[in-house]
Design an enzyme around this catalytic site. Structure first.
Site, PDB file in Angstrom:
ATOM      1  N   LYS A 112       0.830  -1.210   0.000  1.00  0.00           N
ATOM      2  CA  LYS A 112       0.000   0.000   0.000  1.00  0.00           C
ATOM      3  C   LYS A 112       0.869   1.268   0.000  1.00  0.00           C
ATOM      4  O   LYS A 112       0.436   2.310  -0.477  1.00  0.00           O
ATOM      5  CB  LYS A 112      -0.913   0.023   1.229  1.00  0.00           C
ATOM      6  CG  LYS A 112      -1.839  -1.189   1.377  1.00  0.00           C
ATOM      7  CD  LYS A 112      -3.154  -0.995   0.693  1.00  0.00           C
ATOM      8  CE  LYS A 112      -4.194  -2.069   0.928  1.00  0.00           C
ATOM      9  NZ  LYS A 112      -3.796  -3.460   0.919  1.00  0.00           N
TER      10      LYS A 112
HETATM   11  C1  PLP Z   1      -4.372  -4.580   0.304  1.00  0.00           C
HETATM   12  C2  PLP Z   1      -3.534  -5.795   0.216  1.00  0.00           C
HETATM   13  C3  PLP Z   1      -3.759  -6.795  -0.766  1.00  0.00           C
HETATM   14  C4  PLP Z   1      -4.919  -6.728  -1.746  1.00  0.00           C
HETATM   15  O1  PLP Z   1      -4.800  -5.722  -2.688  1.00  0.00           O
HETATM   16  P1  PLP Z   1      -6.088  -5.232  -3.537  1.00  0.00           P
HETATM   17  O2  PLP Z   1      -5.606  -4.114  -4.350  1.00  0.00           O
HETATM   18  O3  PLP Z   1      -7.114  -4.830  -2.499  1.00  0.00           O
HETATM   19  O4  PLP Z   1      -6.548  -6.400  -4.336  1.00  0.00           O
HETATM   20  C5  PLP Z   1      -2.901  -7.872  -0.815  1.00  0.00           C
HETATM   21  N1  PLP Z   1      -1.878  -8.008   0.068  1.00  0.00           N
HETATM   22  C6  PLP Z   1      -1.653  -7.094   1.028  1.00  0.00           C
HETATM   23  C7  PLP Z   1      -0.530  -7.324   1.980  1.00  0.00           C
HETATM   24  C8  PLP Z   1      -2.448  -5.958   1.144  1.00  0.00           C
HETATM   25  O5  PLP Z   1      -2.197  -5.050   2.116  1.00  0.00           O
END
Ligand code: PLP
Length: 463
Positions: A112
């Site tokens: 993120k």
């Molecule tokens: C948010 C997240 C995901 C999923 O990503 P999306 O864009 O919501 O599909 C996968 N792995 C981690 C560690 C995340 O924080």
């Protein structure tokens, strides 16, 4: 470049307005009116260039002059200087034909950060130009809150309130939020679950008087700037493995489908992506949609990969819009019905279009743990449970002839309990997270009551 809503009922807006608004007024998500693209020669020229430069080139296509090119380049440079690996998103090899893009070298150890570090700089800059301030309310089940606080702390024009369910996130996750000492950050431990936090967020965002008076906003992955920022590593890693001269494939651990859709964006911009494998945990709405052609909400089960415990993938609406040939009325109809019935039957033509790029695989808890162990035994790499879901899906894939880039979305140290339960070993804490243990924490405990929290947010924003 103008941005239109997937539901076809809102006027088009520019890039800046699209990223500040989040959701379009008709309830749809913003997408560009037409996909910008790179020539094969331009893509080939990304090889070996610093990550931040590729980011500025990709973002530049969407910003389209609304932010000066030199400023945008500076923001990209700053955003990715916060990563501790000089390659920003390094690529390692796991297996013949299987590579891993490490997206977790940012300040909060999860992918993120890649988008949030840039979004914070973009939006704070734009707010400054418009002489406005904004208060971001964020509900987190763990990773989004830490990434958002890391990205927005100390910014001049933005305040942030991060809500998390009291006692239901890991200590590492909590400390990434609560040790921020800056005045523009507040953290709230809500006496309830993540669903309670999300319901409070929705309540606050639909309160028009609160929204107008304090400039309330959100930072979830419906924000188009986050999607664009995530399409950048598809280019850098794809080019490192031979694109555009040969096709590549990706395997993506998915929840809200933001990351998966970012891959679609890279493909539309000219990167030769033969396929994208969407890997889910047992919350498999997306895997079933691509396999069976029905998008059906189920109950949410708690797993070792909590960031993907989602049964309504907001960015799927963007893909649907593309797959029904940008028919906004049809998209609006389908997703309004989904909100009530929890079902969309994907039209056959649209499903065929989706399957030109996407396949889906659901991975259970046992397979996830076994994959963490096997990866450690075979390669010496400790992977987190989200990454393990994607590695397991890669292992199951048949008939893939292109090199596959598996997205590693979190550092193993962010999920030490799950990794220890699988392997008996505890991942070492990276240096940048060690300091968190000694720092004072600062947060308020509040009941799971929307009115109480709205009063708290208003007082903070006005005070
Ligand atoms: C948010 C997240 C995901 C999923 O990503 P999306 O864009 O919501 O599909 C996968 N792995 C981690 C560690 C995340 O924080």
């Amino acid at each position: 470049m103008r941005y239109v809503s997937t539901r076809g009922q809102s006027p088009s807006v520019g890039f800046v307005d699209a990223i500040l608004a989040g959701l379009a007024p008709d309830g749809g998500l913003y997408v560009p009116e037409a996909w910008p693209s790179f020539t094969q020669a331009e893509i080939a020229a990304f090889a070996g260039r610093p990550y931040a430069e590729v980011a500025a080139a990709v973002l530049g296509k969407f910003v389209d002059g609304e932010i000066a090119a030199d400023l945008l380049a500076e923001m990209c440079a700053e955003a990715y200087a916060s990563f501790t690996h000089p390659a920003v998103v390094p690529l390692t090899q796991l297996a013949p034909g299987g590579f891993m893009a490490e997206l977790h070298h940012g300040p909060s150890l999860a992918f993120k950060d890649v988008a949030m570090q840039l979004l914070a700089r973009l939006s704070d800059h734009v707010l400054g130009l418009q002489k406005r301030t904004q208060t971001i309310l964020c509900a987190t089940s763990g990773d989004t809150g830490g990434a958002a606080v890391e990205a927005f702390r100390g910014r001049a024009n933005t305040r942030i309130v991060a809500m998390f369910p009291d006692g239901r996130i890991s200590e590492v996750q909590r400390r990434f939020m609560t040790t921020a000492a800056e005045d523009n950050v507040r953290c709230v431990a809500v006496a309830g679950t993540f669903d309670d936090c999300q319901a409070i967020l929705k309540d606050a965002l639909s309160d028009q008087s609160l929204k107008q008076s304090i400039g309330l906003s959100a930072v979830n992955s419906i924000n188009f700037a986050r999607i664009v920022a995530q399409s950048v590593y598809y280019f850098t890693t794809g080019v490192a493995l031979g694109a555009p001269h040969r096709e590549v494939a990706f395997c993506v651990p998915s929840g809200n489908f933001g990351d998966g859709f970012a891959g679609y964006v890279a493909k539309r911009m000219g990167l030769p992506i033969a396929r994208i494998i969407i890997a889910t945990n047992s919350n498999d709405i997306l895997a079933r949609a691509f396999e069976e052609g029905r998008y059906v909400r189920g109950g949410v089960a708690a797993t070792q990969s909590p960031a993907m415990d989602i049964q309504s993938a907001s960015n799927f609406e963007r893909l649907y819009f593309e797959a029904v040939r940008r028919d906004g009325l049809e998209t609006g109809r389908a997703f309004k019905a989904f909100a009530e019935t929890g079902v969309i039957d994907i039209p056959p033509q649209a499903l065929a279009t989706m399957r030109e790029t996407f396949t889906g695989t659901a991975v259970g808890e046992g397979d996830t743990s076994r994959t963490i162990v096997a990866t450690l035994n075979e390669t010496g790499q400790m992977i987190d449970p989200h990454t393990a879901v994607a590695v397991a899906a890669f292992n199951r894939a048949r008939g893939v002839t292109e090199p596959v880039i598996i997205l590693s979305t979190a550092h193993a140290a962010k999920f030490p309990e799950a990794v220890h339960a699988a392997t008996g070993e505890t991942p070492a804490t990276p240096r940048k997270a060690l300091h968190l243990a000694g720092k004072a924490e600062r947060y308020d405990r509040l009941p799971a009551d929307a009115d109480v929290i709205k009063t708290y947010v208003r007082a903070f924003a006005e005070g």
